[in-house]
Motif scaffolding. Structure first.
Motif, short mmCIF file in Angstrom:
data_model
loop_
_atom_site.label_atom_id
_atom_site.label_comp_id
_atom_site.label_asym_id
_atom_site.label_seq_id
_atom_site.Cartn_x
_atom_site.Cartn_y
_atom_site.Cartn_z
N GLU A 152 16.72 0.61 7.09
CA GLU A 152 16.37 -0.21 5.93
C GLU A 152 14.86 -0.44 5.85
O GLU A 152 14.25 -0.31 4.80
N LYS A 153 14.27 -0.80 6.99
CA LYS A 153 12.82 -0.98 7.06
C LYS A 153 12.41 -0.97 8.52
O LYS A 153 13.24 -1.12 9.42
N ILE A 154 11.10 -0.80 8.74
CA ILE A 154 10.54 -0.89 10.09
C ILE A 154 9.40 -1.89 10.02
O ILE A 154 8.51 -1.77 9.19
N SER A 155 9.46 -2.89 10.88
CA SER A 155 8.40 -3.90 10.95
C SER A 155 7.54 -3.65 12.18
O SER A 155 8.08 -3.38 13.26
N TYR A 156 6.23 -3.73 11.99
CA TYR A 156 5.29 -3.47 13.08
C TYR A 156 4.42 -4.69 13.35
O TYR A 156 3.94 -5.32 12.41
N TYR A 177 2.88 -5.58 9.59
CA TYR A 177 3.27 -4.99 8.31
C TYR A 177 4.65 -4.36 8.44
O TYR A 177 5.15 -4.15 9.55
N SER A 178 5.26 -4.07 7.29
CA SER A 178 6.57 -3.43 7.27
C SER A 178 6.50 -2.16 6.45
O SER A 178 5.86 -2.12 5.40
N LEU A 179 7.17 -1.14 6.94
CA LEU A 179 7.35 0.10 6.19
C LEU A 179 8.59 -0.15 5.34
O LEU A 179 9.68 -0.34 5.88
N GLN A 190 5.63 16.15 7.79
CA GLN A 190 6.98 16.44 7.30
C GLN A 190 7.39 15.46 6.19
O GLN A 190 8.39 15.65 5.53
N PHE A 191 6.58 14.42 5.99
CA PHE A 191 6.89 13.41 4.98
C PHE A 191 5.88 13.46 3.84
O PHE A 191 4.78 13.96 3.99
N ASN A 192 6.25 12.88 2.68
CA ASN A 192 5.37 12.83 1.52
C ASN A 192 4.58 11.53 1.44
O ASN A 192 3.38 11.54 1.27
N TYR A 193 5.30 10.39 1.54
CA TYR A 193 4.62 9.10 1.40
C TYR A 193 5.46 7.99 2.03
O TYR A 193 6.66 8.16 2.30
N VAL A 194 4.81 6.85 2.24
CA VAL A 194 5.49 5.61 2.62
C VAL A 194 4.78 4.47 1.91
O VAL A 194 3.64 4.61 1.47
N LYS A 195 5.47 3.35 1.80
CA LYS A 195 4.84 2.13 1.31
C LYS A 195 4.91 1.08 2.41
O LYS A 195 5.95 0.90 3.04
N HIS A 196 3.76 0.45 2.65
CA HIS A 196 3.64 -0.63 3.64
C HIS A 196 3.47 -1.94 2.91
O HIS A 196 2.77 -2.02 1.91
N LYS A 197 4.08 -2.98 3.44
CA LYS A 197 3.85 -4.34 2.95
C LYS A 197 3.18 -5.11 4.07
O LYS A 197 3.71 -5.22 5.19
N LYS A 227 0.84 -1.19 0.00
CA LYS A 227 0.00 0.00 0.00
C LYS A 227 0.88 1.24 0.00
O LYS A 227 1.90 1.27 0.68
N LYS A 228 0.44 2.25 -0.72
CA LYS A 228 1.11 3.56 -0.68
C LYS A 228 0.24 4.50 0.14
O LYS A 228 -0.93 4.71 -0.18
N ILE A 229 0.83 5.07 1.18
CA ILE A 229 0.14 6.02 2.06
C ILE A 229 0.71 7.40 1.74
O ILE A 229 1.92 7.62 1.86
#
Length: 160
Positions: free
Chosen positions: A97-101, A84-86, A64-71, A55-57
């Motif tokens: 590198e990535k953030i996993s939630y 999910y992971s950013l 302060q940010f434009n977008y992120v992609k979550h898997k 997903k693109k958020i």
């Protein structure tokens, strides 16, 4: 690569099933409606909404940010868990590198929910993440959560 883990736990007066529907399953629709300054929109780039979906958020003007992609890694509607992971976006720096939630909602004795969240920050090299930086992001997420909770309290028939 290092991994910095941060755990949080907080409570809500909203029951887990209802909260999961709003906070996890319909967040892409609900948050842009109630907090357009934070999240402008969300779209599925790849997949069907289940594990493996990307997903693109897109953030709102107040971010302060434009977008992120979550898997989406996993989703369990019966046990109210969502992982999910950013994986992309300007919220990731050259140091991460990535953030996993991992999010789990459990029933609290008073009929509400206990929200348990674990974040794993996968860093590039030996970079250390400062806890203050993590807390700042968690405070913004907590603000969004409180908006969703307030919406559910003000709209008792929503997400039943």
């Amino acid at each position: 690569m290092g991994v910095f883990t941060y755990e949080t736990e907080f409570t809500s007066a909203i029951a887990p099933a209802r909260l999961f529907k709003a906070f996890i399953l319909d967040a892409d629709n609900l948050i842009p409606k109630i907090a357009p300054q934070a999240i402008k929109g969300a779209e599925i780039v790849e997949g069907d909404g289940g594990p493996g979906t990307i997903k693109k958020i897109t953030f709102g003007e107040g971010s302060q940010f434009n977008y992120v992609k979550h898997k989406i890694e996993s989703i369990d509607k019966e046990n109210f868990t969502y992982n999910y992971s950013l994986i992309e976006g300007d919220a990731l720096s050259d140091k991460i590198e990535k953030i996993s939630y991992e999010t789990k909602l459990v029933a609290s004795p008073d009929g509400g929910s206990i929200i348990k969240s674990v974040s794993h920050y996968h860093t590039v090299g030996d970079v250390e993440i400062k806890e203050e930086q993590v807390k700042e992001g968690k405070q913004k997420a907590s603000g969004l959560f409180k908006l969703i909770e307030g919406y559910l309290q003000a709209n008792p028939d929503a997400y039943n």
